[in-house]
Structures are given as structure tokens and as C-alpha cells.
Design an enzyme around this catalytic site. Structure first.
Site, PDB file in Angstrom:
ATOM      1  N   PRO A   1      -3.801   0.237  19.155  1.00 15.79           N
ATOM      2  CA  PRO A   1      -3.648  -0.308  17.803  1.00 15.79           C
ATOM      3  C   PRO A   1      -3.628   0.714  16.662  1.00 15.79           C
ATOM      4  O   PRO A   1      -3.187   0.363  15.567  1.00 15.79           O
ATOM      5  CB  PRO A   1      -4.857  -1.242  17.652  1.00 15.79           C
TER       6      PRO A   1
ATOM      7  N   TYR B   1       4.400   6.103   9.849  1.00  9.93           N
ATOM      8  CA  TYR B   1       3.526   4.976   9.501  1.00  9.93           C
ATOM      9  C   TYR B   1       4.298   3.899   8.743  1.00  9.93           C
ATOM     10  O   TYR B   1       4.140   2.712   9.002  1.00  9.93           O
ATOM     11  CB  TYR B   1       2.356   5.489   8.651  1.00  9.93           C
TER      12      TYR B   1
ATOM     13  N   HIS C   1       0.853  -1.189   0.000  1.00 11.30           N
ATOM     14  CA  HIS C   1       0.000   0.000   0.000  1.00 11.30           C
ATOM     15  C   HIS C   1       0.886   1.234   0.000  1.00 11.30           C
ATOM     16  O   HIS C   1       1.812   1.327   0.804  1.00 11.30           O
ATOM     17  CB  HIS C   1      -0.913   0.019   1.231  1.00 11.30           C
TER      18      HIS C   1
ATOM     19  N   TYR D   1      -8.829   5.746   7.693  1.00  9.84           N
ATOM     20  CA  TYR D   1      -8.892   6.092   9.114  1.00  9.84           C
ATOM     21  C   TYR D   1      -9.856   7.266   9.204  1.00  9.84           C
ATOM     22  O   TYR D   1      -9.554   8.351   8.705  1.00  9.84           O
ATOM     23  CB  TYR D   1      -7.518   6.514   9.640  1.00  9.84           C
TER      24      TYR D   1
ATOM     25  N   LYS E   1       1.458  -0.339  15.093  1.00  9.79           N
ATOM     26  CA  LYS E   1       2.885  -0.375  15.400  1.00  9.79           C
ATOM     27  C   LYS E   1       3.310  -1.629  16.179  1.00  9.79           C
ATOM     28  O   LYS E   1       4.505  -1.925  16.280  1.00  9.79           O
ATOM     29  CB  LYS E   1       3.283   0.878  16.209  1.00  9.79           C
TER      30      LYS E   1
END
Ligand code: DHB
Length: 394
Positions: free
Chosen positions: A294, A386, A76, A205, A298
Site C-alpha cells: 500500500p 506519486y 493535495h 510518510y 497505487k
């Protein structure tokens, strides 16, 4: 006690941290014994997060731990942050030239277990660690009970606690089984698996007045989604219709493709870092050392970063008698751990709506999200964290 197994490194816990460490040590010719309280089937079927940082994927594939991650994992190159009814893409490729892979943790665990067993690893399931002794000696020992209830001991040159958030090894390292820096959150995630095609190409998100939702994926026919909920929610108390209505409301204008829900769970949120990671010849890694909420996925990635450092330190110690790297291990590991703690806390607090959030809190949150998505520096910071900071060396 006369049943004693001797090895160089005793590893408590056959999760990603313990298994990958045994694999990297074996690549350097260092033998280990790995024990875990759970059965192989339990380990391979427990549903966990699905996002691997680029560095995690490189370690898994280049070390020979998982060939499948590059074949079955999906790269991704971005995520969508959604708020006020609009989606904003964070483009990882454009901002940092790195990516992440969607590859569920239990698939990585299947690969690791198969690889270790094929290599002849002493890997014992159904074995409970009772306590660790002799941390300050050069023969630290794990006292354990095997699957048939018989006590035995593993005497090693080094012991690693990779035994998760209820770590038994933690007591000997920190002086208490709970000792650490700790934070709780007033919400949890209601996670589902459903049979449906993907609702989006990348992860979403979403922050909304109804709370947070995360739209993730598993395959062309199975999707993983999460909805902010009360930590005490009974996952069976909601009907499928109520779950879908809540999810649709939380993604605020992005239509989700619905389908039968076949798995439900509630994930508690905690931040934790143990007060110490090392005492003498016993170290803590993975969830035994730290837990993150969560949001941002990570957990497993941080465990892999610990392993990469500890592997280097143990090679120096056990192959060259050089203890400088193991002495430096806690300080170097903690730099990344606290950065990941901050990132996980930040993503969590920026995206969720606290039960007593005021209008000021809500509007400030939208201002914060806007500061991130409308600034190249903001998008780059998020993408850097990220996709994962570079793995350190000692
Ligand atoms: C998933 C879980 C996460 O916590 C996250 O941030 C992204 C994805 C998942 O399970 O797919």
C-alpha cells in the site's frame, strides 16, 4: 444449464476496475453485465486507500463516473517525508505541476454504483463466479451461482476478470489460480480511524528507528493513520494508549492530535503480477492482474490505468472488429504495472524497518532518503510517480 444471460462484455467484479469499465463501455454504446460476490453494502463500506492520482480524477470526473470527486475530494500538492526527526516536503506543484486528491476509495465506489444503477446497468450483487470457459472461442462464458443459489451462465463476446486478488478468472488466463510473479514482506500496516482534527495539512510518510508510520486524513473530524506492525498482530491486542504511543514514537517529533479510535485493521503486504493478462477473449485487470503493497497508494490508480487501456481495446474489437489494440493490451499495460510495482516496492523498502535490519541497513536507508529529498531530480522522480505517469493509449 438453460438459464443463460447474453451480453457483449461479462465483467466479474464490481470494484473500481469492473464498475469503471462498464461505465466507459456504456459511454461507447457497449452493453455489459457486472457480477460481484459481495453485497452492495459490503462493497460500499470496505475501507481502502484514499489517494487518487490526477489522471484517475480526470477519468472519473470527465467520464461522468463521479461528480463528487472534485467537490468532496481534497487536492493535495505535496507530501512530507519524515526521517531523523525532521520533515521534508515534496512539492508536487513545484516539481511536476500535478497533484493528487484525497478521496476514499469507498466514496468513489458509491459514486460508481449509483451512476451505473441510474443508467440501467445490469449489475448483480451476491453472485459468485464459479469458472470461466471458452476463452479461445468467440463466445467466452462465465458460469456463476446467483444470490439464491441457482446456477446460471453469462455468454459474452468478451469476459473481464476484475475480481480482485482471489480472482476466479485468473485460472483460465494463466493456467493456475495463483500463477504469477510474487513477493512477500516481513511487515504489515496496523490501520486506524480516529475521531480527531487533522494532525497535518498533508500526508506524512515517516521513517523512524521504531518503524514506519503514515499520517493520512479523512475529514475535519476523522483521521486515518497507519503504523508498521508484525503481519500476525491481532488488531485488538493493543490498547488505545499503546497505539498512540507507538504512533507518536514513529513520527519522531511531530505531535499527533489524539482522539478515540473507532476502527482497526491489519493490512498484509504483497507484490504480485500475473504471468499473463490475456488469453483469447478473457482479460485480467485490477487486483486480479496485480497487487502492490500500500505504500504510495497505487492499487486503485493502477486499476484505473488498466481500465482506460482495456476500454480502448474493446471499443476497437467490438465496434470495428479490429483486434490490434487487444493484442497489444498486455504489453502496454505491463509497462505501467511494473513501474508501479517498482515504485510501491521502493517506497516500502525505503521507509520501513525490516525485523532483522542491521545498523548498516538503517543508516543506508537514511542516506537513501536524504538522496531523494536533497536532490531536485530525486524529489521530481517521487512526485512524478506519486501523482501518476500519463495514461497511455493503444
Ligand atoms: C492512504 C493509504 C495509502 O496507502 C497511502 O499511501 C496514502 C494514503 C489512505 O488510506 O489515506
Amino acid at each position: 444449464m438453460n438459464d443463460i444471460t447474453r451480453t457483449r462484455v461479462a465483467i466479474i467484479g464490481a470494484g473500481p476496475a469492473g464498475l469503471l469499465l462498464s461505465h466507459l463501455l456504456a459511454n461507447a454504446g457497449i452493453d455489459s453485465v457486472v457480477i460481484d460476490q459481495r453485497t452492495r453494502a459490503e462493497i460500499e463500506s470496505t475501507i481502502r486507500a484514499g489517494i487518487l492520482e490526477q489522471g484517475t480524477v480526470e477519468v472519473l470526473s470527465q467520464s461522468g463516473a463521479s461528480e463528487r470527486v472534485l467537490v468532496d475530494g481534497q487536492r493535495h500538492d505535496g507530501i512530507e517525508l519524515r526521517f531523523s526527526g525532521e520533515g521534508h516536503r515534496i512539492d508536487f506543484a513545484e516539481t511536476v505541476g500535478r497533484g493528487v486528491w484525497l478521496y476514499p476509495q469507498h466514496e468513489a465506489l458509491k459514486d460508481l454504483i449509483a451512476t451505473r444503477l441510474a443508467a440501467g446497468q445490469d449489475l448483480r450483487f451476491g453472485v459468485t463466479a464459479d469458472r470461466v470457459e471458452g476463452a479461445e472461442t468467440d463466445r467466452p462464458t462465465v458460469h456463476a451461482t446467483d444470490a439464491e443459489g441457482r446456477p446460471f451462465a453469462i455468454e459474452a463476446e468478451f469476459v473481464v476478470g476484475a475480481d480482485g486478488s482471489r480472482s476466479v478468472a485468473r485460472a483460465v488466463v494463466t493456467g493456475s489460480s495463483t500463477g504469477g510473479y510474487f513477493r512477500e514482506y516481513p511487515f504489515a500496516w496496523f490501520g486506524i480511524l480516529c475521531e480527531a482534527p487533522p494532525s497535518a495539512r498533508e500526508l506524512i510518510y515517516s521513517n523512524s528507528p521504531n518503524g514506519f508510520a503514515l499520517i493520512s486524513q479523512r475529514s475535519a473530524t476523522v483521521q486515518r493513520m497507519y503504523l508498521q506492525c508484525d503481519p500476525n498482530l491481532d488488531p485488538n491486542s493493543m490498547s488505545e494508549r499503546e497505539i498512540w504511543d507507538a504512533l507518536q514514537a514513529s513520527v519522531d517529533g511531530h505531535e499527533l492530535i489524539e482522539g478515540p479510535i473507532f476502527q482497526r485493521d491489519v493490512l498484509r503486504f504483497r507484490s504480485f503480477v500475473a504471468h499473463q493478462l490475456l488469453r483469447g477473449r478473457v482479460a485480467l485487470i485490477g487486483d486480479a492482474a496485480h497487487t502492490v503493497p500500500p505504500t504510495g497508494a497505487k492499487g486503485m490508480n493502477l486499476a484505473v490505468a488498466d481500465v482506460v487501456l482495456l476500454d480502448q481495446a474493446l471499443r476497437a474489437l467490438l465496434l470495428e472488429g479490429d483486434s490490434r489494440a487487444i493484442d497489444a493490451f498486455p504489453e502496454v499495460a505491463l509497462r505501467r504495472i511494473w513501474k508501479a510495482q517498482h515504485f510501491s516496492w521502493w517506497m516500502t523498502s525505503m521507509l520501513h524497518v525490516g525485523p532483522d535490519a542491521s545498523d548498516f541497513d538503517r543508516l543506508r536507508q537514511v542516506g537513501e532518503l536524504r538522496s531523494v529529498v536533497e536532490s531536485e531530480a530525486g524529489r521530481t522522480y517521487l512526485a512524478e510517480a506519486y501523482t501518476g505517469w500519463p495514461l497511455a493509449s493503444l
